[in-house]
Design a protein around this motif. Sequence first.
Motif, short mmCIF file in Angstrom:
data_model
loop_
_atom_site.label_atom_id
_atom_site.label_comp_id
_atom_site.label_asym_id
_atom_site.label_seq_id
_atom_site.Cartn_x
_atom_site.Cartn_y
_atom_site.Cartn_z
N VAL A 8 72.04 -22.38 -31.12
CA VAL A 8 73.19 -21.38 -30.84
C VAL A 8 72.59 -19.88 -30.78
O VAL A 8 71.58 -19.67 -31.23
CB VAL A 8 74.11 -21.45 -32.19
CG1 VAL A 8 74.99 -20.17 -32.63
CG2 VAL A 8 75.09 -22.67 -32.28
N CYS A 26 73.74 -16.07 -30.80
CA CYS A 26 75.12 -15.25 -30.81
C CYS A 26 74.59 -14.00 -31.58
O CYS A 26 73.96 -13.80 -32.39
CB CYS A 26 75.88 -16.19 -31.98
SG CYS A 26 77.52 -15.20 -32.14
N PRO A 29 78.52 -10.10 -33.84
CA PRO A 29 78.78 -9.08 -34.88
C PRO A 29 78.01 -7.87 -34.59
O PRO A 29 78.29 -6.99 -35.30
CB PRO A 29 78.21 -9.79 -36.30
CG PRO A 29 78.04 -11.15 -35.89
CD PRO A 29 77.85 -11.63 -34.44
N CYS A 84 82.53 -11.95 -38.02
CA CYS A 84 82.95 -12.84 -36.99
C CYS A 84 84.33 -13.72 -37.78
O CYS A 84 84.48 -13.71 -39.09
CB CYS A 84 82.08 -13.62 -36.47
SG CYS A 84 81.54 -15.09 -37.48
N PHE A 143 83.98 -16.75 -38.55
CA PHE A 143 83.58 -17.83 -39.36
C PHE A 143 83.04 -17.35 -40.74
O PHE A 143 82.51 -18.21 -41.67
CB PHE A 143 82.92 -18.68 -38.67
CG PHE A 143 83.24 -19.25 -37.26
CD1 PHE A 143 84.30 -20.41 -37.39
CD2 PHE A 143 83.05 -18.64 -36.10
CE1 PHE A 143 84.92 -20.64 -36.28
CE2 PHE A 143 83.71 -19.03 -35.08
CZ PHE A 143 84.44 -20.25 -35.15
N ILE A 144 82.53 -16.11 -40.79
CA ILE A 144 81.81 -15.51 -41.80
C ILE A 144 82.72 -14.44 -42.54
O ILE A 144 82.84 -13.46 -41.94
CB ILE A 144 80.46 -15.08 -41.34
CG1 ILE A 144 79.55 -16.30 -40.67
CG2 ILE A 144 79.50 -14.52 -42.34
CD1 ILE A 144 78.10 -15.87 -40.17
N ILE A 151 72.60 -12.79 -40.24
CA ILE A 151 72.99 -13.42 -39.08
C ILE A 151 71.95 -13.16 -37.87
O ILE A 151 71.61 -14.32 -37.46
CB ILE A 151 74.56 -13.01 -38.78
CG1 ILE A 151 75.62 -13.27 -39.76
CG2 ILE A 151 74.98 -13.53 -37.27
CD1 ILE A 151 76.81 -12.69 -39.43
N GLU A 192 76.45 -21.02 -41.45
CA GLU A 192 77.58 -21.25 -40.50
C GLU A 192 77.18 -21.28 -38.94
O GLU A 192 77.93 -21.86 -38.11
CB GLU A 192 78.72 -20.21 -40.66
CG GLU A 192 79.17 -20.31 -42.06
CD GLU A 192 78.37 -19.26 -43.12
OE1 GLU A 192 77.15 -19.04 -42.85
OE2 GLU A 192 79.02 -18.66 -44.10
N CYS A 193 76.32 -20.39 -38.62
CA CYS A 193 75.80 -20.17 -37.18
C CYS A 193 75.23 -21.57 -36.57
O CYS A 193 75.29 -21.85 -35.27
CB CYS A 193 74.82 -19.21 -37.16
SG CYS A 193 75.49 -17.69 -37.67
N CYS A 204 78.09 -23.63 -35.27
CA CYS A 204 79.24 -22.79 -34.72
C CYS A 204 79.72 -23.34 -33.49
O CYS A 204 78.63 -23.66 -32.45
CB CYS A 204 78.66 -21.45 -34.75
SG CYS A 204 80.35 -20.42 -34.24
N CYS A 243 81.51 -21.30 -31.38
CA CYS A 243 82.19 -20.35 -30.91
C CYS A 243 81.19 -19.12 -30.63
O CYS A 243 81.66 -17.87 -30.84
CB CYS A 243 83.48 -19.86 -31.63
SG CYS A 243 84.66 -19.13 -30.63
N SER A 244 79.99 -19.34 -30.48
CA SER A 244 78.74 -18.39 -30.41
C SER A 244 79.43 -17.48 -29.15
O SER A 244 79.88 -18.00 -28.27
CB SER A 244 77.54 -19.12 -30.46
OG SER A 244 77.39 -19.76 -29.37
S1 SF4 Z 1 77.37 -18.07 -34.29
FE1 SF4 Z 1 79.36 -18.30 -35.02
S2 SF4 Z 1 79.40 -18.06 -37.24
FE2 SF4 Z 1 77.35 -17.18 -36.21
S3 SF4 Z 1 77.82 -14.99 -36.03
FE3 SF4 Z 1 78.18 -16.16 -34.17
S4 SF4 Z 1 80.54 -16.52 -34.01
FE4 SF4 Z 1 79.85 -15.91 -36.37
#
Ligand code: SF4
Length: 312
Positions: free
Chosen positions: A217, A219, A222, A237, A239-240, A275, A282-283, A286, A288-289
């Motif tokens: 992931v 991402c 944020p 985001c 999820f967090i 993050i 959570e990441c 995830c 939906c990154s």
């Molecule tokens: S990877 Fe997912 S949980 Fe982590 S910051 Fe990005 S959107 Fe949020």
Amino acid sequence: MDLAAVTRLLPSLAALHTELVLLSGGEPLLNPDWAAIAEILRRHGLQVWLLTSGLALSKYAARAAKLFDAITVSLDGTDAGTYRAIRGLDAFDKVCAGIRGAADHGMPPGIRVTVQRANYRQLPAFVVLAKALRARQVSFLAVDVANPHAFGRTDDFVSDLALKPEDLPEFEQVLRAVEQDHAEDFRSGFIAESPQKLRRIHQYFAAIHAQAPYPPVRCNAPEFSAVIGATGRVQPCFFIAGAADARVSSATENPQYDLDDVLNRQDMTQLRTAIQMGARRECTTCVCSLWRDRSNIGSAAAFTKSASEAAT
Ligand code: SF4
């Protein structure tokens, strides 16, 4: 969140150089203020997107087509039976009518499919249906069953929504067939993801059953976006969660409307740093990154492209 709450946020949105606001649901069109909210945001120079379950879109298609810069509709089945089984509602025809209605008014929506056990065999049919409905694009996202915040869970529960180990070889064949039969749709961008990105969905479900590592992931969502919930709660985001008192516009008990202040509280800054450093579990899982190059962070066009690639 009503018009008054959004109006109170406007100075903050301007101070933060906000370019784009996504109104998301459920069905944001059930909010009696949705049109006034979209209007005031546009009047203040913001792009406004709608992410909807589509349940009320046919009713408001003409107005929504005029007020939003983009519309994305969640559609999880290619027939009434699958839709009902997944959503618990007999609304397949209604959602399809909404997609057609918006297209009729010059705003063909994107369709977002949450891939899960009940619909993974329908991937090719989704592409065909999206064309028949005159959608702009179709995108696929794995159902989130690993994130502890999805569905408000706190345990390690793996739901029936996920593909089972015995589904994985068939899903592999489905993906191969989509790649072969819809090469042009990948090339044109009608299918939002690349074939490689669709294969990450397979890897995700394999990882749930400990047959593969989770797909890597990357991402930085944020760093350039934030989520404001209906009660004013601010999160980095979807999820967090931020602290319970990190909120804007929550009326009398905490009349704090400055989003800039909330986002830059020490605990929120520390959360973003955690993050960035890869310290949030959570990441790792995830679905939906979203990554955006720093050089493009100020560009709504780049966000639009990245967000559609990430399937919202
Ligand atoms: S990877 Fe997912 S949980 Fe982590 S910051 Fe990005 S959107 Fe949020």
